[in-house]
Design a protein around this motif. Structure first.
Motif, short mmCIF file in Angstrom:
data_model
loop_
_atom_site.label_atom_id
_atom_site.label_comp_id
_atom_site.label_asym_id
_atom_site.label_seq_id
_atom_site.Cartn_x
_atom_site.Cartn_y
_atom_site.Cartn_z
N VAL A 10 0.90 -1.15 -0.01
CA VAL A 10 -0.07 -0.08 0.23
C VAL A 10 0.79 1.25 0.11
CG1 VAL A 10 -1.74 1.13 1.14
CG2 VAL A 10 -1.68 -1.36 1.48
N CYS A 11 0.90 1.75 -1.11
CA CYS A 11 2.02 3.11 -1.32
C CYS A 11 1.32 3.91 -2.34
CB CYS A 11 3.46 2.47 -1.69
SG CYS A 11 4.58 3.92 -1.72
N SER A 12 1.16 5.11 -2.29
CA SER A 12 0.58 6.14 -3.04
C SER A 12 1.74 6.56 -4.13
CB SER A 12 0.04 7.51 -2.33
OG SER A 12 1.17 8.26 -1.74
N LEU A 37 -5.76 3.79 1.16
CA LEU A 37 -6.05 2.93 2.27
C LEU A 37 -7.46 2.38 1.84
CD1 LEU A 37 -6.35 1.93 5.27
CD2 LEU A 37 -7.25 3.66 5.94
N THR A 38 -8.33 3.13 1.31
CA THR A 38 -9.72 2.63 0.71
C THR A 38 -9.42 1.53 -0.09
OG1 THR A 38 -10.47 5.04 0.87
CG2 THR A 38 -11.92 3.44 -0.36
N GLY A 39 -8.64 1.76 -1.16
CA GLY A 39 -8.37 0.59 -2.02
C GLY A 39 -7.86 -0.80 -1.35
N SER A 40 -6.88 -0.53 -0.28
CA SER A 40 -6.45 -1.60 0.22
C SER A 40 -7.53 -2.56 1.29
CB SER A 40 -5.29 -1.19 1.16
OG SER A 40 -5.71 -0.42 2.43
N ARG A 41 -8.49 -1.74 1.80
CA ARG A 41 -9.65 -2.29 2.63
C ARG A 41 -10.42 -3.05 1.56
NH1 ARG A 41 -12.75 1.78 6.45
NH2 ARG A 41 -13.42 -0.47 7.00
N THR A 42 -10.58 -2.77 0.54
CA THR A 42 -11.21 -3.42 -0.43
C THR A 42 -10.66 -5.09 -0.86
OG1 THR A 42 -12.51 -1.52 -1.48
CG2 THR A 42 -12.45 -3.51 -2.95
N LEU A 43 -9.42 -4.75 -0.96
CA LEU A 43 -8.63 -5.86 -1.48
C LEU A 43 -8.55 -6.83 -0.41
CD1 LEU A 43 -5.57 -4.30 -3.21
CD2 LEU A 43 -7.27 -5.68 -4.41
N LEU A 58 -0.09 8.05 2.99
CA LEU A 58 -1.20 7.64 2.15
C LEU A 58 -2.11 8.92 1.80
CD1 LEU A 58 -2.11 4.21 3.22
CD2 LEU A 58 -0.90 4.72 1.43
N PRO A 59 -2.70 8.97 0.65
CA PRO A 59 -3.65 10.40 0.54
C PRO A 59 -4.69 10.37 1.49
CG PRO A 59 -3.60 8.87 -1.35
CD PRO A 59 -2.78 8.24 -0.34
N ASP A 60 -5.34 9.24 1.90
CA ASP A 60 -6.61 9.24 2.65
C ASP A 60 -6.33 8.95 4.06
OD1 ASP A 60 -5.90 6.69 1.93
OD2 ASP A 60 -7.77 6.13 1.27
N CYS A 61 -5.19 9.06 4.63
CA CYS A 61 -4.99 8.80 6.23
C CYS A 61 -3.58 8.78 6.45
CB CYS A 61 -5.34 7.38 6.29
SG CYS A 61 -4.58 5.97 5.80
N ASN A 62 -3.28 8.94 7.80
CA ASN A 62 -1.85 9.01 8.27
C ASN A 62 -1.50 7.60 8.63
OD1 ASN A 62 -2.94 8.33 10.78
ND2 ASN A 62 -3.24 10.53 11.23
N LEU A 63 -0.30 7.20 8.97
CA LEU A 63 0.24 5.83 9.41
C LEU A 63 -0.69 5.38 10.45
CD1 LEU A 63 2.09 3.65 8.73
CD2 LEU A 63 3.63 4.67 10.17
N ARG A 64 -0.83 6.01 11.42
CA ARG A 64 -1.35 5.68 12.73
C ARG A 64 -2.83 5.17 12.41
NH1 ARG A 64 -0.88 8.42 18.38
NH2 ARG A 64 1.17 7.68 17.87
N THR A 65 -3.44 5.81 11.72
CA THR A 65 -5.08 5.45 11.05
C THR A 65 -5.08 4.32 10.39
OG1 THR A 65 -5.77 7.75 11.28
CG2 THR A 65 -6.98 6.13 10.16
N SER A 66 -4.05 4.11 9.33
CA SER A 66 -4.07 3.05 8.38
C SER A 66 -3.53 1.83 9.03
CB SER A 66 -2.85 3.26 7.32
OG SER A 66 -1.63 3.30 7.88
N LEU A 67 -2.80 1.73 10.08
CA LEU A 67 -2.33 0.63 10.86
C LEU A 67 -3.52 0.01 11.83
CD1 LEU A 67 1.27 1.67 12.36
CD2 LEU A 67 0.85 -0.09 10.46
N LYS A 68 -4.25 0.82 12.37
CA LYS A 68 -5.37 0.70 13.07
C LYS A 68 -6.52 -0.12 12.03
CE LYS A 68 -5.35 3.97 16.70
NZ LYS A 68 -6.09 5.09 17.18
N VAL A 69 -6.77 0.63 11.02
CA VAL A 69 -7.64 -0.01 10.09
C VAL A 69 -7.32 -1.34 9.75
CG1 VAL A 69 -8.89 0.61 7.66
CG2 VAL A 69 -8.72 2.30 9.69
N LEU A 70 -6.06 -1.29 9.17
CA LEU A 70 -5.69 -2.46 8.19
C LEU A 70 -5.59 -3.69 9.34
CD1 LEU A 70 -2.75 -1.23 5.93
CD2 LEU A 70 -5.05 -2.02 5.49
#
Length: 75
Positions: A10-12, A37-43, A58-70
């Motif tokens: 996951v990298c912009s 992040l949005t695309g990665s969630r779908t995958l 990532l364009p749609d979140c910061n690292l902390r948020t992406s780690l939590k979501v992923l």
């Protein structure tokens, strides 16, 4: 078929994503890249990955948020 990819990148930044995918390939693994992040969630909802590599810009979140979501999306 996408389900054969054990590594999600996951990298912009397409250059960094390509270089990371090349490293993963050199290790004998297959990968798929995603730029948000949005695309990665779908995958993640559609496929199982053994490893997720995530950039911190990532364009749609910061690292902390992406780690939590992923981490919550993977189980």
């Amino acid at each position: 078929m996408l389900s054969t990819f054990p590594v999600l990148i996951v990298c912009s930044d397409s250059i960094r994503a390509d270089k990371t995918a090349e490293l993963v390939c050199n290790m004998g693994l297959k990968s798929v890249t995603c730029g948000s992040l949005t695309g990665s969630r779908t995958l993640i909802e559609e496929h199982t990955f053994q490893l997720i590599l995530c950039a911190d810009d990532l364009p749609d979140c910061n690292l902390r948020t992406s780690l939590k979501v992923l981490s919550s999306a993977t189980g």
